[in-house]
Design a protein around this motif. Structure first.
Motif, PDB file in Angstrom:
ATOM      1  N   UNK B  87      15.091   5.536  23.923  1.00 44.57           N
ATOM      2  CA  UNK B  87      15.593   4.428  23.098  1.00 44.57           C
ATOM      3  C   UNK B  87      14.817   4.373  21.780  1.00 44.57           C
ATOM      4  N   UNK B  88      13.495   4.499  21.883  1.00 39.20           N
ATOM      5  CA  UNK B  88      12.677   4.430  20.659  1.00 39.20           C
ATOM      6  C   UNK B  88      13.022   5.585  19.724  1.00 39.20           C
ATOM      7  N   UNK B  89      13.278   6.744  20.310  1.00 41.03           N
ATOM      8  CA  UNK B  89      13.587   7.923  19.492  1.00 41.03           C
ATOM      9  C   UNK B  89      14.891   7.715  18.716  1.00 41.03           C
ATOM     10  N   UNK B  90      15.893   7.159  19.391  1.00 46.79           N
ATOM     11  CA  UNK B  90      17.193   6.973  18.742  1.00 46.79           C
ATOM     12  C   UNK B  90      17.112   5.867  17.681  1.00 46.79           C
ATOM     13  N   UNK B  91      16.469   4.754  18.036  1.00 54.73           N
ATOM     14  CA  UNK B  91      16.331   3.652  17.071  1.00 54.73           C
ATOM     15  C   UNK B  91      15.548   4.129  15.842  1.00 54.73           C
ATOM     16  N   UNK B 209       6.677   4.717  -1.135  1.00 58.85           N
ATOM     17  CA  UNK B 209       6.725   3.567  -0.217  1.00 58.85           C
ATOM     18  C   UNK B 209       7.630   3.865   0.982  1.00 58.85           C
ATOM     19  N   UNK B 210       8.764   4.505   0.698  1.00 59.93           N
ATOM     20  CA  UNK B 210       9.695   4.842   1.797  1.00 59.93           C
ATOM     21  C   UNK B 210       9.067   5.852   2.752  1.00 59.93           C
ATOM     22  N   UNK B 211       8.268   6.774   2.200  1.00 63.90           N
ATOM     23  CA  UNK B 211       7.576   7.744   3.070  1.00 63.90           C
ATOM     24  C   UNK B 211       6.646   6.983   4.019  1.00 63.90           C
ATOM     25  N   UNK B 212       5.992   5.932   3.490  1.00 61.14           N
ATOM     26  CA  UNK B 212       5.119   5.114   4.350  1.00 61.14           C
ATOM     27  C   UNK B 212       5.950   4.407   5.429  1.00 61.14           C
ATOM     28  N   UNK B 213       7.148   3.964   5.044  1.00 62.06           N
ATOM     29  CA  UNK B 213       8.022   3.333   6.053  1.00 62.06           C
ATOM     30  C   UNK B 213       8.351   4.325   7.169  1.00 62.06           C
ATOM     31  N   UNK B 218       7.655   6.382  12.689  1.00 64.08           N
ATOM     32  CA  UNK B 218       7.071   7.422  13.562  1.00 64.08           C
ATOM     33  C   UNK B 218       6.102   6.773  14.541  1.00 64.08           C
ATOM     34  N   UNK B 219       5.374   5.745  14.046  1.00 59.76           N
ATOM     35  CA  UNK B 219       4.409   5.042  14.907  1.00 59.76           C
ATOM     36  C   UNK B 219       5.157   4.281  15.998  1.00 59.76           C
ATOM     37  N   UNK B 220       6.246   3.621  15.619  1.00 59.32           N
ATOM     38  CA  UNK B 220       7.054   2.902  16.627  1.00 59.32           C
ATOM     39  C   UNK B 220       7.550   3.891  17.689  1.00 59.32           C
ATOM     40  N   UNK B 221       8.068   5.028  17.199  1.00 60.61           N
ATOM     41  CA  UNK B 221       8.614   6.008  18.137  1.00 60.61           C
ATOM     42  C   UNK B 221       7.542   6.494  19.117  1.00 60.61           C
ATOM     43  N   UNK B 222       6.334   6.727  18.593  1.00 63.52           N
ATOM     44  CA  UNK B 222       5.280   7.304  19.438  1.00 63.52           C
ATOM     45  C   UNK B 222       4.597   6.263  20.316  1.00 63.52           C
ATOM     46  N   UNK B 226       5.628  -2.332  16.923  1.00 58.97           N
ATOM     47  CA  UNK B 226       6.550  -2.722  15.849  1.00 58.97           C
ATOM     48  C   UNK B 226       5.764  -3.481  14.796  1.00 58.97           C
ATOM     49  N   UNK B 227       6.074  -3.273  13.541  1.00 57.76           N
ATOM     50  CA  UNK B 227       5.429  -4.015  12.453  1.00 57.76           C
ATOM     51  C   UNK B 227       4.117  -3.377  12.053  1.00 57.76           C
ATOM     52  N   UNK B 228       3.389  -4.082  11.183  1.00 59.63           N
ATOM     53  CA  UNK B 228       2.166  -3.490  10.612  1.00 59.63           C
ATOM     54  C   UNK B 228       0.997  -3.558  11.579  1.00 59.63           C
TER      55      UNK B 228
END
Lengths: 277, 228
Positions: B87-91, B209-213, B218-222, B226-228
């Motif tokens: 699920x995380x991978x797809x989102x 900035x988008x690269x940072x997003x 990537x952090x959420x996926x791994x 969520x969030x900072x």
């Protein structure tokens, strides 16, 4: 991790992957719970706390001991002659396996609903009135029957045919009548063993909605193979797994967010994503 | 029992193949936007209007790639009802595709500015803006690598390193702004051309900035955070 690794599958979950509740007193708590059928051990050293007025799903591959654990919570395993239960299950501060405890009384306070609707071959009314009558309740039986059928969200569908056989209605209605039968004795906990797996999607939805409504007043422990269902209805999910020796162990227990969103145990991840099981 | 555990079901194998395809679509889309940023800045520097027009035309492929990825994700969610890491991978893939699409828009924006400038030479020699562009594209490449790795420790390490790069891009952006403002102050006739370059620099800064997003996705996926 090699998921077919015998040792890993046989391990209990590490303690930090199994949620405990420091701030609330659990309504049910199993400690060091093991069950054998004859010489064959079915579940080993399960420790789990069930918080009051919550819905807890028991999930895991077939044969991992979910139903065995569920049956321990109201001493239904006593009815299986070969079953031996070790350890304790505390319910409202009392070990339900203590010698002085009457299992029948426990089963009134901790009701059970099975996979296949099993109304008695009696009228709808008699099905629901059965428990209260055994308990010696004779006053206001009509009100108890109506209230229980209302709580089970089936009153409007059967109120004009209460004298009909419990077997004459649809499967979904039969299951809700069985839930009404369990509710009629005002249980504190209802155990459900795949209560919707034999039902169509509409009836399933009705049961799921009912579970969520009931959870404000009753604690529900439910065994389900349907993971989407578990995510929809439960507050917490407990994952069981059996290794090659086929002894079930609790490997992870946490919130739905944890178990279905970001499991701590790699075996849970493998199970919920369909890689094992 | 043993046999059943050791064999991953055909359905699961097919799901894994589909996830692999989704990843490939993202890698291709990322390649398209990296190229678009590079081409947009090179065209600006060389005053190559034909190349700028190509960047604008090619943004359609970026938009189409995003739509395809979105469709794939919707289909996978519908068909597989994914859980946990799936699920995380797809989102996260959906979110990254959206970030890439926006980066494509920045490239298109730079190309449009370049065309609006027409045959006017840039106000000043373009040194800092292309440097910003190189840094931003490099950040994008590394962010996508972290995303593909699906590894929490790689993502964390990269996050620290990319934050420094992002600061460096911000510093260069501030320098470009200061230089351009000085040119405007010295001669108000410079205002129009300075504004063009200001917008170009702004677009490049947004790419970083988008690269940072993407690193955040990537952090959420791994990790599921969520969030900072």
């Amino acid at each position: 991790m090699a998921l077919n690794d015998t040792d890993l599958l046989s391990q209990a979950g590490s303690a930090e992957n199994i949620m405990t509740f420091d701030d609330i007193e659990p309504i049910l708590e199993a400690r060091d719970l093991s069950v054998s059928y004859g010489t064959k051990m079915a579940i080993s050293n399960v420790a789990i706390q069930i918080p009051k007025n919550s819905v807890v799903s028991l999930i895991g591959p077939s044969g991992c001991g979910k139903s065995t654990l569920l049956r321990c919570f109201n001493r239904m395993n006593d009815l299986i002659s070969s079953a031996t239960v070790r350890g304790s299950v505390n319910f409202a501060g009392q070990d339900i396996y203590a010698p002085a405890v009457d299992p029948t009384e426990i089963r009134f306070r901790i009701g059970m609903v099975f996979q296949r609707p099993n109304p008695f071959p009696k009228s709808i009314y008699e099905n629901v009135a059965f428990g209260p009558k055994i308990n010696g309740m004779t006053d206001d039986l009509d009100a108890v029957v109506e209230n229980s059928l209302r709580r089970a969200a089936v009153w409007d569908e059967v109120k004009d045919r209460l004298g009909d056989s419990g077997l004459s209605v649809s499967g979904g209605q039969q299951q809700r009548i069985c839930i009404a039968r369990a509710l009629a004795v005002n249980p504190e906990v209802v155990l459900m063993d795949e209560p919707a797996s034999a039902l169509d999607p509409i009836s399933t939805q009705a049961i799921e909605q009912l579970i969520q409504e009931l959870s404000s007043e009753v604690t529900i422990v439910i065994v389900t193979h349907n993971m989407q269902q578990a995510t929809r209805i439960s507050d917490y999910a407990a994952v069981m797994m059996a290794g090659e020796e086929r002894v079930g162990r609790l490997i992870e227990y946490g919130t739905n967010d944890q178990v279905f969103g970001n499991p701590k145990d790699a075996r849970t991840e493998a199970y919920v994503t369909g890689r094992i099981g | 029992m043993k046999e059943r555990r050791n064999i991953i079901s055909k359905g699961r194998q097919e799901f894994d193949r589909d996830l692999g395809r989704l990843e490939a679509e993202l890698i291709l889309m990322s390649g398209l936007v990296e190229k678009a940023i590079f081409n947009a800045l090179t065209a600006l520097k060389n005053r190559d209007l034909a190349r700028s027009r190509r960047v604008i035309d090619e943004d359609d492929s970026v938009d189409e790639a995003e739509v395809e990825i979105e469709k794939s994700c919707i289909e996978l969610i519908r068909r597989q009802a994914p859980m946990a890491g799936d699920l995380r991978r797809i989102i996260a893939s959906l979110q990254v595709a959206s970030e890439l699409e926006r980066i494509g828009d920045y490239a298109e924006g730079i190309a449009k500015i370049s065309i609006t400038m027409g045959n006017q030479p840039p106000l000043k020699e373009l040194i800092d803006i292309p440097r910003m562009g190189d840094m931003a594209v490099n950040m994008l490449k590394r962010a996508l690598e972290a995303f593909i790795s699906r590894d929490a420790s790689s993502v964390r390490a990269l996050n620290v390193s990319l934050e420094k790069d992002d600061d460096a891009v911000d510093d260069l952006y501030a320098k470009v702004q200061a230089d351009l403002m000085a040119l405007v102050k010295s001669n108000p006739d410079n205002a129009e051309r300075a504004t063009y370059l200001m917008w170009v620099a702004h677009n490049v800064e947004r790419v970083a900035d988008r690269a940072m997003n993407i690193v955040e996705r990537a952090r959420y996926q791994a990790t599921g955070e969520v969030g900072n």
